[in-house]
Every structure is written in C-alpha cells, then in structure tokens.
Design a protein around this motif. Structure first.
Motif, mmCIF file in Angstrom:
data_model
loop_
_atom_site.group_PDB
_atom_site.id
_atom_site.type_symbol
_atom_site.label_atom_id
_atom_site.label_comp_id
_atom_site.label_asym_id
_atom_site.label_seq_id
_atom_site.Cartn_x
_atom_site.Cartn_y
_atom_site.Cartn_z
ATOM 1 N N GLU A 96 0.823 -1.209 0.000
ATOM 2 C CA GLU A 96 0.000 0.000 0.000
ATOM 3 C C GLU A 96 0.856 1.256 0.000
ATOM 4 O OE1 GLU A 96 -4.122 -0.120 1.983
ATOM 5 O OE2 GLU A 96 -2.789 -1.364 3.190
ATOM 6 N N ARG A 97 0.285 2.323 -0.558
ATOM 7 C CA ARG A 97 1.028 3.577 -0.647
ATOM 8 C C ARG A 97 0.124 4.701 -0.155
ATOM 9 N NH1 ARG A 97 5.707 6.044 -2.152
ATOM 10 N NH2 ARG A 97 5.281 8.190 -2.704
ATOM 11 N N ILE A 98 0.676 5.609 0.667
ATOM 12 C CA ILE A 98 -0.039 6.834 1.024
ATOM 13 C C ILE A 98 0.732 8.004 0.414
ATOM 14 C CG2 ILE A 98 -1.006 8.246 2.874
ATOM 15 C CD1 ILE A 98 -0.769 5.867 4.759
ATOM 16 N N GLU A 99 0.086 8.738 -0.471
ATOM 17 C CA GLU A 99 0.693 9.945 -1.036
ATOM 18 C C GLU A 99 0.539 11.067 -0.009
ATOM 19 O OE1 GLU A 99 1.930 10.830 -4.389
ATOM 20 O OE2 GLU A 99 2.278 8.652 -4.414
ATOM 21 N N ALA A 100 1.640 11.604 0.455
ATOM 22 C CA ALA A 100 1.571 12.639 1.486
ATOM 23 C C ALA A 100 2.758 13.574 1.347
ATOM 24 C CB ALA A 100 1.578 12.004 2.879
ATOM 25 N N ALA A 101 2.474 14.880 1.418
ATOM 26 C CA ALA A 101 3.568 15.850 1.319
ATOM 27 C C ALA A 101 4.361 15.908 2.612
ATOM 28 C CB ALA A 101 3.016 17.227 0.971
ATOM 29 N N THR A 102 3.715 15.554 3.729
ATOM 30 C CA THR A 102 4.379 15.682 5.026
ATOM 31 C C THR A 102 4.400 14.350 5.756
ATOM 32 O OG1 THR A 102 3.425 17.897 5.135
ATOM 33 C CG2 THR A 102 4.474 17.074 7.128
ATOM 34 N N VAL A 103 5.585 13.876 6.059
ATOM 35 C CA VAL A 103 5.754 12.650 6.834
ATOM 36 C C VAL A 103 6.597 12.997 8.057
ATOM 37 C CG1 VAL A 103 6.556 10.251 6.814
ATOM 38 C CG2 VAL A 103 5.727 11.308 4.693
ATOM 39 N N LEU A 104 6.125 12.613 9.228
ATOM 40 C CA LEU A 104 6.863 12.911 10.453
ATOM 41 C C LEU A 104 7.276 11.614 11.127
ATOM 42 C CD1 LEU A 104 4.515 15.732 11.823
ATOM 43 C CD2 LEU A 104 6.469 15.948 10.283
ATOM 44 N N TRP A 105 8.438 11.617 11.734
ATOM 45 C CA TRP A 105 9.002 10.405 12.305
ATOM 46 C C TRP A 105 8.890 10.410 13.820
ATOM 47 C CZ3 TRP A 105 10.311 6.223 9.601
ATOM 48 C CH2 TRP A 105 11.020 5.209 10.249
ATOM 49 N N ALA A 106 8.152 9.463 14.360
ATOM 50 C CA ALA A 106 8.050 9.338 15.815
ATOM 51 C C ALA A 106 8.234 7.877 16.191
ATOM 52 C CB ALA A 106 6.703 9.874 16.300
ATOM 53 N N ALA A 107 9.097 7.201 15.440
ATOM 54 C CA ALA A 107 9.295 5.764 15.680
ATOM 55 C C ALA A 107 10.568 5.546 16.501
ATOM 56 C CB ALA A 107 9.322 5.023 14.346
ATOM 57 N N GLY A 108 11.493 4.744 16.019
ATOM 58 C CA GLY A 108 12.635 4.329 16.829
ATOM 59 C C GLY A 108 13.540 5.446 17.314
ATOM 60 N N VAL A 109 14.131 5.247 18.465
ATOM 61 C CA VAL A 109 15.190 6.136 18.928
ATOM 62 C C VAL A 109 16.442 5.325 19.189
ATOM 63 C CG1 VAL A 109 13.703 7.874 19.997
ATOM 64 C CG2 VAL A 109 14.478 5.925 21.339
ATOM 65 N N LYS A 110 17.550 6.004 19.167
ATOM 66 C CA LYS A 110 18.835 5.358 19.414
ATOM 67 C C LYS A 110 19.626 6.250 20.369
ATOM 68 C CE LYS A 110 22.395 2.805 17.217
ATOM 69 N NZ LYS A 110 22.570 1.866 16.113
ATOM 70 N N ALA A 111 20.260 5.644 21.351
ATOM 71 C CA ALA A 111 21.018 6.435 22.328
ATOM 72 C C ALA A 111 22.201 7.116 21.651
ATOM 73 C CB ALA A 111 21.481 5.543 23.470
ATOM 74 N N SER A 112 22.680 8.171 22.270
ATOM 75 C CA SER A 112 23.842 8.927 21.800
ATOM 76 C C SER A 112 24.982 8.005 21.385
ATOM 77 C CB SER A 112 24.298 9.846 22.923
ATOM 78 O OG SER A 112 25.638 10.209 22.760
ATOM 79 N N GLU A 113 25.769 8.427 20.417
ATOM 80 C CA GLU A 113 26.834 7.581 19.866
ATOM 81 C C GLU A 113 28.007 7.361 20.809
ATOM 82 O OE1 GLU A 113 28.174 9.072 16.132
ATOM 83 O OE2 GLU A 113 26.270 8.683 15.137
ATOM 84 N N ILE A 114 28.063 8.140 21.872
ATOM 85 C CA ILE A 114 29.240 8.059 22.745
ATOM 86 C C ILE A 114 29.466 6.634 23.254
ATOM 87 C CG2 ILE A 114 30.210 8.864 24.937
ATOM 88 C CD1 ILE A 114 29.041 11.555 24.366
ATOM 89 N N GLY A 115 28.364 5.919 23.568
ATOM 90 C CA GLY A 115 28.489 4.542 24.029
ATOM 91 C C GLY A 115 29.273 3.685 23.048
ATOM 92 N N GLN A 116 28.925 3.826 21.749
ATOM 93 C CA GLN A 116 29.645 3.059 20.735
ATOM 94 C C GLN A 116 31.109 3.477 20.653
ATOM 95 O OE1 GLN A 116 26.011 3.956 18.393
ATOM 96 N NE2 GLN A 116 27.110 2.718 16.857
ATOM 97 N N ASN A 117 31.329 4.802 20.681
ATOM 98 C CA ASN A 117 32.711 5.296 20.606
ATOM 99 C C ASN A 117 33.567 4.753 21.749
ATOM 100 O OD1 ASN A 117 31.719 6.773 18.502
ATOM 101 N ND2 ASN A 117 31.874 8.769 19.523
ATOM 102 N N MET A 118 32.936 4.577 22.923
ATOM 103 C CA MET A 118 33.690 4.132 24.097
ATOM 104 C C MET A 118 33.964 2.639 24.069
ATOM 105 S SD MET A 118 31.658 6.261 27.016
ATOM 106 C CE MET A 118 32.276 5.293 28.383
ATOM 107 N N GLY A 119 33.211 1.916 23.243
ATOM 108 C CA GLY A 119 33.434 0.481 23.167
ATOM 109 C C GLY A 119 32.893 -0.293 24.362
ATOM 110 N N VAL A 120 31.887 0.254 25.051
ATOM 111 C CA VAL A 120 31.300 -0.484 26.171
ATOM 112 C C VAL A 120 30.068 -1.259 25.698
ATOM 113 C CG1 VAL A 120 32.160 1.161 27.872
ATOM 114 C CG2 VAL A 120 29.907 1.511 26.847
#
Lengths: 430, 430
Positions: A247-271
């Motif tokens: 299915e397709r919805i034609e829409a000029a405006t799409v807003l994202w309120a789905a997944g979140v991801k924690a700040s990248e610092i955790g990955q940079n630190m290797g923990v």
C-alpha cells in the motif's frame, strides 16, 4: 582535595545530578552540553504545533545553575571518554574527572535508512520542532495555492510514523488544528478535509499503556480525523509519501516518531550496549567495572528484576539523575551505595483538548479529567516559575479562544546537531 | 465587475491597504507575501537580544486578515510585474490585476561587498534575529571555554556597523545584557568587560534626530560601555573583525545595521529608482505613467516639496498603506485622488532600561520619561491584543527581575530569503 565531577548532558538526568551536588565544598562540578539550554521535552510537540514558543519550554542552563557556585557550565561537544586516564575528550580539550555522569540522551533512529530523515524529520530539539511546524504549515499554503486536485490532496495528507506518545500527540494536534483553528483562514481549501495517518508496526498504539486505554485513545484520535493503521510497517519513505508493504499513502508531510537510538558516545567508548545503543548499567547506575562512571536517562539501559528495562521517560531520567547525585555523596561519606529503585508514578498521553489518558498502577482514566491531570502535572514539572505562568497563560488563551499560538514559518537549520557532531569530533574518536 | 487588487507584501503598507479595502463587495483583494506572517519590525532587535520571543512580534497574515471575506492570502514569491499585460509573475503562476500595490520592503545592503554578509548579518527577519542572538551568545560561550586571553578578548568584542536606531538599539542591549544580566552566569569571564563599538560613517549617530539628542544618546551608550566611533568608514569585514581605514578592531561578532536597499523587483521591472533601489512615485504614490500601480513603504521613494524624501519608518509605511487604499476607493467612486500627505508624528529611539530619546517637532526629551513613552507607543501599535498582553508581561518581568528572556541558541537558516529568491524566480525575471 575536591572531587571533580563531570556531567555530560543538561537534560533531566544531568540537571538533577548537578542540583544534588550543588553548593558542596568537597565537589567541583563541570556540566557540558552541546546546547546552551535545558529543554522540557514532554512539551516539545507543542512548539512543533505552534501552541507554545521556544522560550516557553527551554531555559538557558546557565540560568538554572547560576546559584550553584561549584558548578561550571561549558557549551561544547563530547566526542569520547578515556576510561583508563579518566578524561573526557571534547572539541575544546580534555577534561579530567574523578566521577563521570553520562546523560547524553537519544536521537531518532531510522533503522539504518538514514536517507529517510530528509523526508521524515523527528522531534528531539527546538530546530526540529521548527522544521516540523514549517512543513505542516507550508503544506496548507501549498494546498491553497494549487488548482491541481491531486496535488492538493497530497498536501493535505499527513503521515506520522510511530504510535507512541509523541506520534499520538502530533497526530492529535494536527487533527485538532485543522478542524478548529485553520478552517476559517483559507479561501480555496477546507482544512477540515485534512487526512492524518498514524502508521504503527505493533498491534496497537501506545503499547506501554493497557489495551483498554490504547483503544480509547484510538477512538479519540478517530474523532479528530486520524486514521490509525496498526500492524503496519513502513517499507519506504520518499518526498511524496510512504510505502507500507503493497500500500502507498501519497503525502507531502511525513513525520518520524518511531525508533530512537542512544547517543553515539556509548559506541565510541566500546562499552556494552543494547540494540538501541543504550549503555548497560549496574544496579547503582554505574558502568560495569567502573564504579566512578554513571550513565542515566535515555542513554542508560537499566534492567529490572523481572528482566524488563526502564523506558526513556522524563520521570525515569529525573529519578536516575537524583540517585546518581546521592551515590556520589554516599561515596564521599564512605557509606555503601544503595541500588537505584524506580518509583513508578504512572504514565499519561494527551490527544487533544479535553482528551487524554492516564494510567497510574491499576488506576486508569481518560477524557477531560485525564486532560486536566496531564495539564497540571506538566505545569508543575516545568523548570521555572516564569515558565509556569507564561505556559498556563498561553494554554488558557488557546483554550478559551480555540486558537493556536503563532504558526510562524521560520527556517531553521534542523539537521544542525547531526552535522556538527560529525565535524569537530571526528579526529578525536580514536 | 469586481476590481482585482493585488498587494505584494504583508508589512505595514500592504496590511493597511488591505484593511481599508476589506469587506467591500466591489473589490477582490489578493495579498502575496513570501513569509506567512506580518512582522512588527520595530521590536525585531528585542528578539535578536532574547528579550522577546518570535511569537511576541509576529502574527500569521491569515489570522490578521481572516475576518475579511474579500481578501485572499498566498504565500509565494513575486518575481516581476508585466505592466502592459497587468500581470504579476509569481513562482506559482501569473496573477492579473486591475490595481497593483507594491510594498516589498527593503533588505540590507553591503555597498557591493556581498561577501561581508557572512561575517556581519543584518536584522530584517526572524531568522536573522535568531542568527544574531546565536552569534552574540556563542561568543560568550567561546570566551568562557578558552584560556587564550587574546582569543577571549576577541570573543568579548562586538562591533555594530551603523549608528541609526537599529544599531543603537543593538549596541545598547548588548551593553545592558553584559552588565546587568550575564554577569552572574559565567565562572571564567567577567561579562562586564565586554567591549562594544558602534562604527558610523557620518559625523554623529542618529542623524535624523537633533544634534542635542544624538549627543545625549551617545553619552547614555557610553555609560553602558559602548564606544561610539563617528566619521569612521568600515573598509573591510572578515571573520575576525573589521578594518576602519588603518585601524583594526579584532571582534568575533560584527553586526550590520548600515545601508538598506529596496526589494529587487523595482530593478526587474525596469522602472526609475533612486540610489537605494526605491521606486520613484508621484504625489498620489502611483508609478509615473501607471496610475493603477502604487508603491509604498520602504520600497517607495516619495519626494517632499522641500526636495527631501520620506524615510523608511513604520509610521510612513502605515500612512502610505492607508492612503493607497483610499486612492483606490476614490477611483471607484469616480472622485479625484488627493495627494498623499505625511503627518509627522515624531521619532524615537531606545538605548536601554530607562534610556531613550523622543523628538516630536520642537519637543525633545530623554531619560525615563522618553523610555516610558517609547514603551507605550510600541505596545499601542502592536498588532493584536494578545501581543500587547504578552509583550507587556515579558517587559514587566524583565524590568523587575533585571533578567532577559530565554537566550536560546537555535540555529536557523538565516540566509533563507536570499537563497530562495534566487531559485524559483530566476527564469521568470525576463
């Protein structure tokens, strides 16, 4: 010797830790944030929907911490942490610590499809709120200008991806604004014909609430013209709409309120992190093997005894911030740390005027009483007395006039944080 | 047949013309603006200096004109005018007119040195106000972060080019904010050491006022730590400061409050303009040879009997807007047009708390009385009752607490209008 406490992030966690440690002679606190303000995120959607202004929900961190002589604030980017040398690496130099508090929050996550962001902005900071407001209001302007009926329908179609509290609040606000406020402002379009979709991958929206309240919320949304598509996974997002399987919805405006991801610092630190990048913490909110490093708020993954983890919510972040402050004080007094205990104060979500749901343990209610409860709780938790007065006045004004605030279109550099993050820190990650 | 009136620009002129023509059965009004809001420009510097929020001085045009059934609003760009065919060329198609009102205002002008804009933004719209706020606040943040004394001095130096009312207001606000508000917020710098320069090419600042008041304003500025350099022409502007002949001021923040240039539409149309691009108009504000085309506000060059021209001020624009509306009504009634007569209501400029100057004919006063006069006049002219209430409350709050509003740093796309202008219209100029 004073103990050096470095706090990264001036959200609910960082601010509460700073307050607990404030005005103590044995502690020197440095708080670093890349913004210069503390943001009351639970009301951010109201800035996006023009019900409130930026200044109504944000306060400069320096104002909030001005009275605490032992707290220094720096606006800057933290790139990485050297756990062995006990140093925070920033774009303005290294900062040593005896205790470190990481509370950098989370960002939107597009499940690896980063090119979707351009077509579907998320809502995490003031610039993004302005961008969402701009897109929503520009869509009505474009609909009014065009004579092409297909184009007009596309402009008057809004898709919100994700049926959590933010998605529900955004959808409800657009529904309400189109029906009660905008209808008298246009000559060529009828804003009441606005179509709004919530696309949710799970079986029901507001999954953290009971099925009963989630179903009530769905009905309230439908009254505002919102169509709720559950068990629907977005498979593509582009400039003209979204694809949901076949299915397709034609829409000029799409807003994202789905997944979140924690700040990248955790990955940079290797923990060790969980799937959404949150850093796994011990019962005392410290990093395993590093009792001098604490993690709190949306960046922390705190596992409860039943195996579930605490969600990314303001009350969790506030309580964690206070607990971290107390752990540090206990250390200084030579007392053993007490494990963190979350006191569940319930949850609530608002759909629109006189429409909300509240769930506190087994107590569940909705409608006008829930809405007033939501309103009082949010006024109470606002950070300053001035904010309480001005927000209450704005709300009262809107309530009695059925008007929204200033629906101004001002272009902001909404991808600023992403861009900034990738520049000055890149060479310091290693 | 209804007469089609097209108004380009929703500033003081356009809005007042639309109001005069509102709710008339024989006139159909179309107002086009590239913004979706009317801006109360006299208070724009207060948004830049964080004393007010965006919503306090801007109102959606659709709100202001909602009650007038014969007025249609479009948000769009006007690229050119076909005077022969009586058509306005926009980026969403051609629009025919019987009467045309051009009131597109003015923009900053860098005397041909357009690359200076990057280093010295002007103050004409909300995005630019945010950019100025961002630069001023970021300078204090950078000064707090650095240990390099030379760099710190540069960060705490602000240069304002131009000593007209806007330049004076900006300089006065920075002086006041650094002395009374910021001083308690930083640990490593003393904001009271902030150096502020006004660089003015003429012999004195506020040249439209009497020499007596202009000298009083200079003394008030000096009390706030502002150094006023008159007869000083800026010869270069770069990222680290300004060059004034052989002298150099190292400054991280340079703000532009000097020349303005009228909207480019005059040039595109090929009509006669003055040196600053303003279109020369007849005594009835019409374009020579085109009685059906009116020009008003900052875009018009209206020559008085004594040879001087009316300045780009809000009262001029308001009175011209009303006059244009009345000329059109006179035409419809078959009455001869009366020449426009400007009623001089005087001028005023504010320097800071309890510091302002007012000049009405031979009446001149300054100090606290002038400041309260300034305050009352501005509250009175604000466009809506809601704005009056909220602005007065903000001011009262700041007055009694010595605080400024939310000094939030939010990145905005401040060169938006320039960029936008050069894209969709480029192929339609011809």
């Amino acid at each position: 010797m004073k103990k050096k406490v470095v706090i990264v992030g001036g959200g609910f966690t960082g601010l509460n830790t700073a307050r607990i440690l404030s005005n103590r002679k044995d502690v020197e606190v440095t708080l670093i944030d890349r913004k210069n303000y503390h943001l009351f995120q639970p009301l951010l959607y109201q800035v996006a929907m023009a019900a409130l202004g930026e200044g109504d929900i944000a306060t400069p961190l320096r104002n909030m911490l001005a009275g605490y002589d032992n707290v220094t604030v720096f606006k800057g980017n933290v790139c990485n942490v050297d756990l062995e040398q006990k140093k925070v690496k920033t774009d303005f130099g290294d900062i040593e610590y005896d205790y470190l508090v990481l509370a950098c929050g989370a960002q939107h996550h597009y499940f690896g499809k980063n090119d979707w962001e351009e077509h579907a902005p998320g809502l995490k900071n003031l610039a993004q709120a302005s961008e969402i407001r701009r897109r929503v209001m520009e869509a009505y302007e474009a609909a009014e200008r065009t004579n092409d009926m297909k184009e007009r329908k596309k402009q008057l179609t809004f898709v919100i991806v994700g049926g959590g509290p933010t998605g529900v609040e955004l959808a409800g606000s657009i529904g309400e604004m189109s029906r009660y406020t905008l209808s008298k402002f246009y000559r060529h379009i009828d804003p009441k014909l606005t179509r709004i979709f919530i696309v949710e991958a799970a079986e029901r929206i507001l999954g953290t609430f009971s099925p009963e309240l989630s179903s009530k919320a769905t009905r309230e949304l439908e009254k505002l013209g919102v169509q709720v598509w559950t068990s629907s996974m977005v498979s593509d997002v582009d400039a003209d709409g979204v694809q949901i399987g076949r299915e397709r919805i034609e829409a000029a405006t799409v807003l994202w309120a789905a997944g979140v991801k924690a700040s990248e610092i955790g990955q940079n630190m290797g923990v060790q992190t969980d799937r959404s990048g949150r850093i796994m913490v011990e019962a005392d909110l410290s990093l395993p093997g590093h009792p001098e490093v604490f993690v709190g708020g949306d960046q922390a993954c705190y596992t409860l005894e039943n195996g579930s983890t605490l969600p990314g919510m303001a009350p969790v972040a506030m309580q964690e911030g206070k607990a971290i402050g107390r752990m540090i004080l206990d250390d200084l007094k030579g007392k053993p740390r007490k494990p963190f205990k979350y006191r569940d104060k319930g949850q609530m979500a608002t759909i629109g005027r006189n429409r909300a749901i509240v769930e506190i343990g087994n107590l569940k209610f909705d409608g006008a009483i829930a809405w007033f409860t939501w309103l009082l709780v949010h006024i109470y938790y606002l950070s300053t007395f001035k904010h309480r007065v001005f927000v209450l006045m704005q709300w009262a004004w809107s309530y009695f006039t059925f008007g929204y605030g200033a629906r101004l279109i001002v272009n902001k550099d909404w991808r600023f944080y992403r861009e900034q993050k990738s520049s000055p820190c890149d060479d310091k990650k290693a």
